[in-house]
Design a protein around this motif. Structure first.
Motif, short mmCIF file in Angstrom:
data_model
loop_
_atom_site.label_atom_id
_atom_site.label_comp_id
_atom_site.label_asym_id
_atom_site.label_seq_id
_atom_site.Cartn_x
_atom_site.Cartn_y
_atom_site.Cartn_z
N MET A 1 0.85 -1.18 0.00
CA MET A 1 0.00 0.00 0.00
C MET A 1 0.89 1.24 0.00
SD MET A 1 -3.14 0.74 2.52
CE MET A 1 -3.04 2.25 3.43
N PRO A 2 0.66 2.19 -0.93
CA PRO A 2 1.50 3.39 -0.97
C PRO A 2 1.24 4.29 0.23
CG PRO A 2 -0.28 3.54 -2.57
CD PRO A 2 -0.35 2.17 -1.98
N GLU A 3 2.28 5.05 0.58
CA GLU A 3 2.14 5.99 1.69
C GLU A 3 1.22 7.12 1.29
OE1 GLU A 3 5.32 7.85 3.99
OE2 GLU A 3 6.46 6.03 3.60
N PRO A 4 0.39 7.60 2.22
CA PRO A 4 -0.50 8.72 1.89
C PRO A 4 0.30 10.01 1.70
CG PRO A 4 -0.67 8.16 4.21
CD PRO A 4 0.21 7.12 3.57
N GLU A 5 -0.25 10.91 0.93
CA GLU A 5 0.38 12.22 0.69
C GLU A 5 0.46 12.98 2.01
OE1 GLU A 5 2.23 14.99 -1.10
OE2 GLU A 5 1.07 13.99 -2.63
N ARG A 6 1.64 13.50 2.32
CA ARG A 6 1.82 14.30 3.54
C ARG A 6 1.60 15.76 3.22
NH1 ARG A 6 7.29 13.54 6.14
NH2 ARG A 6 6.34 15.01 7.57
N ILE A 7 1.11 16.50 4.19
CA ILE A 7 0.98 17.95 4.09
C ILE A 7 2.06 18.56 4.97
CG2 ILE A 7 -0.49 19.95 4.50
CD1 ILE A 7 -1.55 18.14 2.30
N LEU A 8 2.85 19.44 4.38
CA LEU A 8 3.94 20.09 5.10
C LEU A 8 3.50 21.47 5.55
CD1 LEU A 8 6.89 19.25 2.67
CD2 LEU A 8 6.11 17.95 4.65
N ARG A 9 3.87 21.83 6.77
CA ARG A 9 3.58 23.16 7.29
C ARG A 9 4.74 24.09 6.96
NH1 ARG A 9 -0.91 23.28 10.79
NH2 ARG A 9 -0.60 25.51 10.47
N MET A 10 4.53 25.37 7.18
CA MET A 10 5.49 26.41 6.79
C MET A 10 6.89 26.14 7.34
SD MET A 10 6.28 29.19 5.18
CE MET A 10 4.89 30.21 4.76
N ARG A 11 7.00 25.81 8.59
CA ARG A 11 8.32 25.61 9.21
C ARG A 11 9.13 24.55 8.45
NH1 ARG A 11 8.83 25.24 15.53
NH2 ARG A 11 7.95 27.27 15.10
N THR A 12 8.48 23.46 8.10
CA THR A 12 9.15 22.38 7.38
C THR A 12 9.55 22.81 5.98
OG1 THR A 12 7.85 20.78 8.64
CG2 THR A 12 8.93 19.97 6.64
N VAL A 13 8.65 23.54 5.30
CA VAL A 13 8.94 24.02 3.95
C VAL A 13 10.12 25.00 3.98
CG1 VAL A 13 8.03 25.32 1.98
CG2 VAL A 13 6.61 23.60 3.11
N LEU A 14 10.16 25.86 4.98
CA LEU A 14 11.28 26.80 5.12
C LEU A 14 12.60 26.04 5.29
CD1 LEU A 14 9.70 29.45 7.52
CD2 LEU A 14 10.19 29.73 5.09
N GLN A 15 12.58 25.01 6.12
CA GLN A 15 13.79 24.23 6.36
C GLN A 15 14.23 23.46 5.12
OE1 GLN A 15 12.58 21.83 9.67
NE2 GLN A 15 13.18 23.36 11.19
N ARG A 16 13.29 22.85 4.42
CA ARG A 16 13.63 22.04 3.25
C ARG A 16 14.11 22.86 2.06
NH1 ARG A 16 9.62 16.92 2.42
NH2 ARG A 16 9.89 16.02 4.49
N THR A 17 13.52 24.05 1.88
CA THR A 17 13.85 24.84 0.69
C THR A 17 14.96 25.84 0.92
OG1 THR A 17 12.21 26.55 1.20
CG2 THR A 17 11.48 24.68 -0.16
N GLY A 18 15.13 26.30 2.15
CA GLY A 18 16.11 27.34 2.43
C GLY A 18 15.64 28.72 2.02
N LEU A 19 14.37 28.83 1.64
CA LEU A 19 13.81 30.14 1.25
C LEU A 19 13.26 30.85 2.47
CD1 LEU A 19 11.76 29.03 -1.89
CD2 LEU A 19 14.03 30.08 -1.85
N SER A 20 13.08 32.16 2.33
CA SER A 20 12.42 32.92 3.39
C SER A 20 10.91 32.86 3.17
CB SER A 20 12.87 34.38 3.36
OG SER A 20 12.39 35.03 2.20
N ARG A 21 10.17 33.20 4.19
CA ARG A 21 8.71 33.20 4.12
C ARG A 21 8.22 34.14 3.01
NH1 ARG A 21 4.99 32.02 8.31
NH2 ARG A 21 6.80 31.68 9.61
N SER A 22 8.80 35.33 2.93
CA SER A 22 8.35 36.29 1.92
C SER A 22 8.70 35.82 0.51
CB SER A 22 8.95 37.67 2.17
OG SER A 22 10.36 37.62 2.17
N THR A 23 9.82 35.14 0.34
CA THR A 23 10.19 34.61 -0.97
C THR A 23 9.23 33.50 -1.39
OG1 THR A 23 12.52 35.16 -0.66
CG2 THR A 23 12.02 33.47 -2.29
N ILE A 24 8.82 32.66 -0.46
CA ILE A 24 7.86 31.60 -0.78
C ILE A 24 6.56 32.22 -1.27
CG2 ILE A 24 6.36 29.83 0.25
CD1 ILE A 24 8.80 28.93 1.88
N TYR A 25 6.04 33.24 -0.56
CA TYR A 25 4.78 33.86 -0.97
C TYR A 25 4.92 34.59 -2.31
CZ TYR A 25 2.60 32.70 3.45
OH TYR A 25 2.05 32.01 4.51
#
Length: 76
Positions: A1-25
């Motif tokens: 059975m495949p793993e379900p799609e995870r939803i990432l919150r802002m803190r995790t996205v910031l850590q994974r991408t190295g972008l700032s909050r304003s750059t993401i928006y």
């Protein structure tokens, strides 16, 4: 059975991408970063698969064409 799609919150996205909050928006507005999904009345997040696609190739990511495969692009 495949793993379900995870939803990432802002803190995790910031850590994974190295972008700032304003750059993401800004990139979301330009369509060069995945859009958020609503997860509750005051909560939003990102599909992990969409963020992973952006991480693989950030300079060529476009929100509208992220799901189009190279094979489908060449078809008329």
């Amino acid at each position: 059975m495949p793993e379900p799609e995870r939803i990432l919150r802002m803190r995790t996205v910031l850590q994974r991408t190295g972008l700032s909050r304003s750059t993401i928006y800004r990139k979301m507005k330009d369509g060069t970063f995945p859009s958020q999904v609503v997860i509750s009345m005051h909560g939003r997040g990102w599909h992990e698969s969409a963020v992973n696609r952006w991480i693989i190739d950030p300079t060529h990511y476009l929100e509208n064409s992220a799901a189009i495969t190279p094979f489908a692009q060449g078809q008329s």
